[in-house]
Structures are given as structure tokens and as C-alpha cells.
Design a protein around this motif. Structure first.
Motif, short mmCIF file in Angstrom:
data_model
loop_
_atom_site.label_atom_id
_atom_site.label_comp_id
_atom_site.label_asym_id
_atom_site.label_seq_id
_atom_site.Cartn_x
_atom_site.Cartn_y
_atom_site.Cartn_z
N SER A 1 1.48 -1.65 0.02
CA SER A 1 -0.18 -0.12 -0.08
C SER A 1 0.71 1.78 -0.25
N THR A 2 0.51 2.11 -0.84
CA THR A 2 1.27 3.72 -0.98
C THR A 2 0.90 4.62 0.24
N ARG A 3 -0.30 3.98 0.98
CA ARG A 3 -1.05 4.70 1.91
C ARG A 3 -0.23 4.70 3.42
N TYR A 4 0.12 3.23 3.57
CA TYR A 4 0.77 2.76 4.91
C TYR A 4 1.99 2.72 5.29
N VAL A 5 3.12 2.44 4.07
CA VAL A 5 4.20 2.18 3.59
C VAL A 5 4.96 3.58 2.83
N ASP A 6 6.06 3.55 3.96
CA ASP A 6 7.03 4.60 3.21
C ASP A 6 7.23 4.29 1.96
N PHE A 7 7.44 4.67 0.68
CA PHE A 7 8.62 4.32 -0.27
C PHE A 7 9.37 5.10 -0.87
N ASN A 8 9.96 5.21 0.36
CA ASN A 8 11.46 6.48 0.01
C ASN A 8 12.46 5.83 0.02
N ASN A 9 12.51 4.19 -1.31
CA ASN A 9 13.35 3.44 -1.25
C ASN A 9 14.09 3.68 -2.89
N ALA A 10 15.61 3.69 -2.18
CA ALA A 10 16.45 4.09 -3.05
C ALA A 10 17.22 2.82 -3.98
N ASN A 11 16.29 1.99 -4.20
CA ASN A 11 15.90 0.15 -4.63
C ASN A 11 15.37 0.79 -6.11
N TRP A 12 15.04 1.94 -6.46
CA TRP A 12 14.10 2.10 -7.55
C TRP A 12 14.35 1.67 -9.13
N TYR A 13 14.25 1.02 -9.70
CA TYR A 13 14.22 0.08 -11.22
C TYR A 13 15.16 1.58 -11.95
N ARG A 14 15.94 0.66 -12.50
CA ARG A 14 17.38 1.58 -13.11
C ARG A 14 17.24 1.08 -15.13
N ASP A 15 16.33 0.69 -15.64
CA ASP A 15 16.13 -0.03 -16.74
C ASP A 15 17.19 0.17 -17.71
N PRO A 16 18.21 -1.08 -17.51
CA PRO A 16 19.55 -0.94 -18.49
C PRO A 16 19.34 -0.19 -19.42
N ASP A 17 18.29 -0.36 -20.48
CA ASP A 17 18.37 0.34 -21.93
C ASP A 17 18.66 1.58 -21.52
N ILE A 18 18.30 2.12 -20.32
CA ILE A 18 18.57 3.90 -20.54
C ILE A 18 20.32 3.66 -19.96
N MET A 19 20.27 2.90 -18.90
CA MET A 19 21.39 3.29 -18.06
C MET A 19 22.31 2.97 -18.82
N ASN A 20 21.39 2.62 -20.42
CA ASN A 20 23.59 2.49 -21.46
C ASN A 20 23.54 3.60 -22.53
N SER A 21 23.03 4.49 -22.79
CA SER A 21 22.95 5.40 -23.12
C SER A 21 23.16 6.99 -22.40
N GLU A 22 23.00 7.92 -23.84
CA GLU A 22 23.07 9.36 -23.17
C GLU A 22 22.28 9.83 -21.74
#
Length: 557
Positions: free
Chosen positions: A149-170
Motif C-alpha cells: 500500500s502507498t498509504r501505509y508504507v513509506d516508499f522512500n526507497n533507493a532501490n528503484w528500478y534502473r532500466d538497462p536500456d536507458i542506463m546504457n544510453s546518453e
């Protein structure tokens, strides 16, 4: 997810992997699976960690014992479990399992016998998957799931997804900077939101509205309860800033045939993360459903759909910014006669045509009286009406924020279509952001504008991957085909005062538009023009079909 060897041995009796972010669950009673899965609603812990808590007795230990003694007791409980005569059900029934798998291996998929896989259900868990994976899972109408739940859990999470296609781009730096900026803004609205709601809902005023049993527990209890509800309100506000890259946890059950379909189609999805999820589901399901996951090769046909037919239907029209709204796309003008004719035919063993002749002779007032009799004994716990209401469908199109669409999408019985997200359609600004003042509004708007600028830079090369940076405030469309029984069910479940204000507004709009085309559903012969839907509903002659909750609790209970 670091476990000791003993913990790994214990967990592998119940899950297919102690390392994979997506895994299957085995030999766990349905009620326990539901309980463990439901913890996701208010707790970010892994499903596997909760299993260990059960084994170690963490949930039932004496809180007054010193920490050293509690740790020792947990270790002893774990060793006792490993040394016990516990035998999984799959081992007890091994001969039957082998026989079943031999049967499935010979017959599954032959002579149209894939239907046998519809009665084989499997539980799965996904940890630290992005919002886009959760969206894709929800597209399967037979997937029943519960999510963090976005209501009861703090989503301040550094483990967000790093898309490999964009991460290998400019655009790697821009991608990361944009998401970090949204997280920073998310935290801003949690902090300032709590202060705003404490001013808006003063403790003493709130305290007076609490039930007597809670008041008797004292101010310490009430202060904790008040702080939780203030935080929940702030989280509801801040969630508009959450990007789609933000991880979530979810547990779901799905029949084997649908698992097979998801794997084959997801392998051709344009997002690498969804492709990875397909591989993990296939690996996990291969351990629990080895004789049924046969047809999981890449499905290019469904992949073509995911990729928007590679631009074959692209039309170069400028998208206009929109506001939250709902539009009825289509409906049946003879809906009332269809419903009542079905009721008459069913209860008299008549053909529909013969029943229709009877109904057509009735006046509108007489037909409304017939409706009143259909629901005369309906209680507040009766979720569904007569099946006759399922004979009439309407098509609706919502324009709403991604966060609200996320919740409306969960109504699995409705047929649903969505498009990819873009800020070209604009974004929702909750009323409370305006109420917080011009500084808060400027922070909010600047964040949205910055994301839109980043999106426009990236989407030419990464039209699908750029969705990861888009926040839940992003406006998008959701189209649904739904019968009238589902309409009343959605209005009731999504209009409760404890619900998020955004999707509550959406179902208020739904109620209004449905009442305009079918005023008889509220007992009116004609819709009261010029009246607000709340007034129309409160004065309605018939309230046992549509049951809309317009009351407010202030803070979430």
C-alpha cells in the motif's frame, strides 16, 4: 535477502527460491498464503521473512524477555523445525503427484485439453518489482493479487528500478536525476503534508470523534493512532509524486494456463524488466508446475501488441491536456426492459421474447416498482444483485491520474484497455496542494514540469522505458467494458470514506453519468437536471441498487 544456511533450508520447504525477486510458493495452506500476502499492505518485508517469523515464533514471543533470550529462542525454534518430522504435503502425496504429472504430460494441450490447467492454481510472490510490472500483472483478468500500500508504507526507497536500456544510453544521468528529484519532492509532501493535516485536523477535535473504547485506552494510544492517520493522509497526498520506477511487493495467485500465457507474452514485452519477470516466473513455475508449463515460447503476436504494432497505427495528432473526467462510450437504451425481461423469463421458465412482451406493457413507474422488489431484501453485506444486471454492459472511459487508475484497474471482472503513460495529457493537482499554499503548489508544478521536459528528451528513443520516470499524478486513460452489477459494485467499494480521494471522485463521476443514462437505477423516471450528484443520490427514491458512500471521516480509520 541474506539468510543463514539453516534459514535457507527452512525456506526452501515453502518457496522455490531464497534469492530470486520472483518466486513460487508451495505447501502453504491457502489461509496462511492470504495472511502472509496481506502483510504487504502495511509492511515492506519480504514474504519469506514473514515465513521465518512464523517458524521462529517471532510473532508469539514474550516481548518482556531480554533481546538476547529472544534471539536464542528463535534459533532454537528454527533448529527444532529443521529436526522435526515435518513432511511437506507434496512428499506425502508423491505417488499421486507423479501419476498426475504423467497424466498432464500426456494429455495437456492435446485434443483441446488445455482446460485442465484452469483448475491448477499457483501462488507467486514478487519483491522489489516496479509499478510497471504490477500494472502488467493486473492486465490478466484471472490474476488475483495484493500489493504493498502507498498509504501505509513509506516508499522512500533507493532501490528503484534502473532500466538497462536507458542506463546504457546518453540519458542515464537525466533518468536518475529525474527520479531522485521526484523522491525528494515526495519527501517534501510527506513532511509538509503531516504539518498541514495536523493543522486541519486538530488532535482535540479528532479525539472527540473517536469511539469510547479507544478513548478509554488513554492519550498515549490515541496519540499513536492520530499520528498513524495523519501519516496515512500525508502518504495519500505524496503518492502523486511516486515514479513508476519505484519498487513494490505483491503476491498473486493464477491458474497454470494463464501463467503459461503471461510467460509467453511477457517474453516479447518492450521492457527488459517484464522480460526478466517472465523468466523468473517460468523458472519458479517450472518447479511447481513442471508438467503444465509447456507452451511458454516467445509469443511474437502478443509482443507486437505490447509494442503498439511498431507504429503501424500511429497518427500524428497533438494530445491536448485533459482533466479528470468520465465519459460513457456506449450503453443500451433498452437496458431496463432487458433486465426485467430476464428476471421474468428466469422466474417463469419463459423465453426472453415472451417475457419482453409482458414487460413492454408496463409503465415506467411499474417497472421501477419491479426493481424495488428485486432488491427488497438486500442487506449491506450483499455485494451482488440479480444476475439479470449482468446482461447489460456499458463502455466507460476514465481520464484520471495513474495512482487512481492503479486502483480501478484491480476490478478484474471488467474488460480493460490502457495506453502507455505520457505527461502530454497533463497531471492531476489534488485540492490539498492548492490549500497548502503557493510555495507547495510551486514545488509540485515545478517537479511535474521537470519530469515532462525529461520525458520529451528521452521518449523519441525510449518511448516505453521513459514511463519509469513518470509520477502517479500523470493523467492517463482507462477504458472499461462493465456490466451493471459490476458498476454498482465498483461504486460501493470505491466510494467508501476510507478510500483515496482521487478514485472516490472517479466513482462519483461514474455514478452521475450512469444515473443520467439510466435514471431508473436510482428510482427516477427522469434525471433531475441541474442537481449535484450528491443531492440526486440523497433524494433518490431507490438506493438499494446503487449504494454510494458520500460521508466523510476526515482522517482514515
Amino acid at each position: 535477502m541474506s539468510y543463514t544456511e539453516e534459514e535457507r533450508q527452512a525456506l526452501l520447504r515453502f518457496v522455490t527460491s531464497v534469492d530470486a525477486p520472483i518466486y513460487a510458493v508451495k505447501d502453504i495452506p491457502p489461509e496462511m498464503f492470504g495472511a502472509l500476502g496481506s502483510y504487504f499492505s502495511r509492511n515492506p518485508k519480504d514474504f519469506r521473512d514473514h515465513i521465518l517469523d512464523f517458524i521462529k515464533g517471532t510473532l508469539t514471543e514474550d516481548p518482556n524477555l531480554p533481546e538476547e533470550e529472544r534471539i536464542k529462542q528463535r534459533q532454537e525454534n528454527l533448529k527444532a523445525f529443521l529436526n522435526s518430522n515435518y513432511t511437506p504435503a507434496s512428499q506425502i502425496l508423491k505417488a499421486g503427484m507423479d501419476k498426475s504429472r504423467d497424466f498432464f504430460s500426456r494429455w495437456y494441450g492435446k485434443y483441446g485439453h488445455k482446460s485442465i490447467a484452469n483448475v491448477v492454481w499457483q501462488g507467486f510472490v514478487g519483491i522489489n518489482q516496479s509499478q510497471l510490472v504490477a500494472r502488467q500483472l493486473a492486465c490478466n483478468q484471472l490474476a488475483f493479487f495484493i500489493e504493498m500500500s502507498t498509504r501505509y508504507v513509506d516508499f522512500n526507497n533507493a532501490n528503484w528500478y534502473r532500466d538497462p536500456d536507458i542506463m546504457n544510453s546518453e540519458f542515464a544521468a537525466l533518468y536518475c536525476e529525474t527520479i531522485e528529484m521526484l523522491i525528494k519532492t515526495y519527501n517534501y509532501f510527506i513532511e509538509h503534508g503531516k504539518n498541514y493535516y495536523k493543522r486541519k485536523y486538530l488532535f482535540e477535535t479528532w479525539k472527540q470523534k473517536q469511539i469510547e473504547a479507544d478513548k478509554q485506552k488513554g492519550d498515549n494510544f490515541l496519540n499513536r493512532k492520530y499520528d498513524r492517520e495523519i501519516a496515512a493522509k500525508a502518504f495519500d497526498l505524496a503518492r502523486y509524486l511516486l515514479p513508476q520506477a519505484m519498487p513494490t511487493n505483491f503476491a498473486w495467485i493464477l491458474d497454470a494456463r494463464s501463467v503459461e500465457f503471461d510467460i509467453a507474452s511477457w517474453k516479447e514485452h518492450p521492457l527488459a524488466e517484464v522480460q526478466d519477470a517472465a523468466e523468473m516466473i517460468e523458472e519458479a513455475g517450472g518447479q511447481t508446475l513442471p508438467s503444465l508449463l509447456k507452451y511458454t515460447e516467445n509469443n511474437t503476436y502478443y509482443g507486437d501488441k505490447f509494442k503498439q504494432y511498431e507504429g503501424a497505427f500511429h497518427i500524428n495528432l497533438k494530445t491536448e491536456e485533459k482533466k479528470k473526467r468520465l465519459k460513457i462510450l456506449y450503453h443500451h437504451p433498452g437496458a431496463l426492459d432487458i433486465i426485467l425481461s430476464t428476471v421474468i423469463a428466469t422466474n417463469n421458465k419463459l423465453t426472453f421474447s415472451d417475457a419482453q412482451k409482458v414487460v413492454q406493457k408496463k409503465t415506467i413507474a411499474e417497472k421501477i416498482d419491479m426493481l424495488k422488489r428485486v432488491v427488497a431484501k438486500r442487506s449491506r453485506f450483499d455485494e451482488w444483485i440479480d444476475p439479470a444486471f449482468q446482461m447489460v454492459n456499458i463502455g466507460v472511459e476514465w481520464v484520471s491520474d495513474v495512482g487512481a487508475i492503479r486502483d480501478l484497474r484491480r476490478h478484474q471482472k471488467n474488460q480493460r484497455t490502457e495506453t502507455i503513460y505520457t505527461l502530454d495529457m497533463g497531471y492531476a493537482i489534488p485540492d490539498d496542494v492548492h490549500a497548502m499554499g503557493k510555495d507547495a503548489l510551486a514545488v509540485y508544478q515545478n517537479a511535474m514540469d521537470a519530469v515532462h521536459d525529461a520525458e520529451k528528451k528521452m521518449r523519441g528513443k525510449f518511448p516505453f522505458q521513459v514511463q519509469y520516470i513518470l509520477p502517479m499524478a500523470t493523467l492517463t486513460t482507462l477504458r472499461m467494458n462493465m456490466d451493471l452489477d459490476q458498476v454498482q459494485y465498483m461504486i460501493y467499494t470505491r466510494s467508501t470514506p476510507e478510500g483515496h480521494i482521487s478514485y472516490r471522485q472517479d466513482v462519483f463521476n461514474l455514478c452521475e453519468e450512469v444515473a443520467k443514462i439510466y435514471p431508473w437505477i436510482l428510482g427516477y423516471e427522469t434525471y433531475p437536471e441541474g442537481k449535484h450528484i450528491f443531492d440526486v443520490y440523497h433524494n433518490a427514491p431507490l438506493k438499494d441498487i446503487i449504494r454510494m458512500r458520500t460521508d466523510e471521516t476526515g482522517l482514515h480509520q
